[in-house]
Design a protein around this motif. Sequence first.
Motif, mmCIF file in Angstrom:
data_model
loop_
_atom_site.group_PDB
_atom_site.id
_atom_site.type_symbol
_atom_site.label_atom_id
_atom_site.label_comp_id
_atom_site.label_asym_id
_atom_site.label_seq_id
_atom_site.Cartn_x
_atom_site.Cartn_y
_atom_site.Cartn_z
ATOM 1 N N ASP A 156 0.833 -1.201 0.000
ATOM 2 C CA ASP A 156 0.000 0.000 0.000
ATOM 3 C C ASP A 156 0.874 1.260 0.000
ATOM 4 O OD1 ASP A 156 -2.191 1.626 0.205
ATOM 5 O OD2 ASP A 156 -2.466 1.339 2.350
ATOM 6 N N ASP A 176 1.276 -7.371 10.478
ATOM 7 C CA ASP A 176 2.196 -7.043 11.568
ATOM 8 C C ASP A 176 2.283 -8.151 12.606
ATOM 9 O OD1 ASP A 176 -0.294 -6.832 12.535
ATOM 10 O OD2 ASP A 176 -0.106 -4.807 13.330
ATOM 11 N N LYS A 193 0.866 1.562 11.967
ATOM 12 C CA LYS A 193 0.904 2.371 10.755
ATOM 13 C C LYS A 193 -0.387 3.154 10.583
ATOM 14 C CE LYS A 193 4.968 0.848 9.745
ATOM 15 N NZ LYS A 193 5.144 -0.043 10.863
HETATM 16 N N1 UDP Z 1 -1.563 -0.739 6.558
HETATM 17 C C1 UDP Z 1 -1.758 -0.450 5.206
HETATM 18 N N2 UDP Z 1 -1.962 0.839 4.820
HETATM 19 C C2 UDP Z 1 -2.011 1.883 5.721
HETATM 20 C C3 UDP Z 1 -1.850 1.565 7.103
HETATM 21 C C4 UDP Z 1 -1.639 0.252 7.475
HETATM 22 O O1 UDP Z 1 -1.731 -1.354 4.376
HETATM 23 O O2 UDP Z 1 -2.199 3.013 5.308
HETATM 24 C C5 UDP Z 1 -1.345 -2.133 6.964
HETATM 25 C C6 UDP Z 1 -0.177 -2.349 7.902
HETATM 26 O O3 UDP Z 1 1.022 -2.578 7.199
HETATM 27 C C7 UDP Z 1 -0.614 -3.584 8.666
HETATM 28 C C8 UDP Z 1 -2.114 -3.457 8.707
HETATM 29 O O4 UDP Z 1 -2.476 -2.560 7.664
HETATM 30 O O5 UDP Z 1 -0.300 -4.763 7.963
HETATM 31 C C9 UDP Z 1 -2.617 -2.957 10.041
HETATM 32 O O6 UDP Z 1 -1.951 -1.771 10.368
HETATM 33 P P1 UDP Z 1 -1.472 -1.452 11.831
HETATM 34 O O7 UDP Z 1 -0.939 -2.661 12.483
HETATM 35 O O8 UDP Z 1 -0.555 -0.284 11.748
HETATM 36 O O9 UDP Z 1 -2.842 -1.020 12.498
HETATM 37 P P2 UDP Z 1 -3.288 -1.332 13.986
HETATM 38 O O10 UDP Z 1 -3.110 -2.801 14.208
HETATM 39 O O11 UDP Z 1 -2.358 -0.518 14.814
HETATM 40 O O12 UDP Z 1 -4.704 -0.878 14.000
#
Ligand code: UDP
Length: 310
Positions: free
Chosen positions: A40, A93, A203
């Motif tokens: 992305d 992640d 992210k």
């Molecule tokens: N991700 C993405 N685009 C974005 C933000 C995040 O593809 O603009 C992906 C990121 O690499 C991860 C997944 O979405 O694989 C979830 O993101 P993150 O872990 O940062 O989110 P959280 O778990 O903190 O809500």
Amino acid sequence: MISVVIPIYNEESLIDELVSQTVFALEATCSDFELLFVNDGSKDNSMGMLLNHQKTDHRIKVINLSRNFGHQAAYTAGIDYMQGDYLVLMDGDLQDPPRLIPEMYQMLQSGEFDVVSGYRKANASNKSRNVATWLFHRLFSKVSELEDVEHIGNFSMMNKAAADALKSLKEKTRYLPGLRHFIGFRTTTISYQRDQREVGDSKMSTWNLISLAFDAIFSFSKLPVRFCLVMGMLGIVVSFLAGIYILASKFLGLSPLGWSSTLTSIFFFGSIQLLFLGVLGEYVFRIYRETQNRPIYLVREFHSKAKVDN
Ligand code: UDP
Ligand code: MG
């Protein structure tokens, strides 16, 4: 065949680990699978690392989006490209543990269910984020028709019928846990402990999360527009009562209403009107975005090595 869709945004520090854990879990599950990584718009070396894996393993495919479209859009791209009979949605992640895939697969194989969603027992991550997430979920579970939103995120596995149903939903405002709930089907959950992210930072910026929360609320509940209607009706009742009071005090020769009450009511109604315009604006904006009909994501290139049949 199982298709695993994984969105990737600046995850270079854990891609190797992610690939090895996921491949390991899938090899223990079935003989045929594809790993669909959706890059992305990463600004680090994620894409290069994904390509290295893709070159050595024909089961790995990489969709490279033309820029950062957000993780819900990235999931959507992966869902559109999947070719398998089962679909897994999994964050990149390792907070969604790949080791659950064999069990999820078995639950679907039993034929009793079409969708298995990961059910987070507790979230041991970032405290301030926790309060905000908790608040959102409390509010959202009250106002939407969705169940268990507190615990259910993107992590899930489903069969082809459910995946096709998900694919058929073309709305631009993407909130996949909500869309997955909307399609129905026979669903069940699998509990897991969602651990802290071990490598790298989240992210999703706070702003991203707020806008995801707005998308969720505006597309899965009638609350905002209902709230305006009810407040508007209350406003009419209040002004009517106030009108009677004003007329009565005029005719009874009581002291005239002062500045303060006049100004207060001007401010009160002024701000209520602004609030309602804002809520209406959210709907108009969403309608505008639907009618613009821009694609949810754009793909720069798709890397897949054709499987060599022997
Ligand atoms: N991700 C993405 N685009 C974005 C933000 C995040 O593809 O603009 C992906 C990121 O690499 C991860 C997944 O979405 O694989 C979830 O993101 P993150 O872990 O940062 O989110 P959280 O778990 O903190 O809500
Ligand atoms: Mg995460």
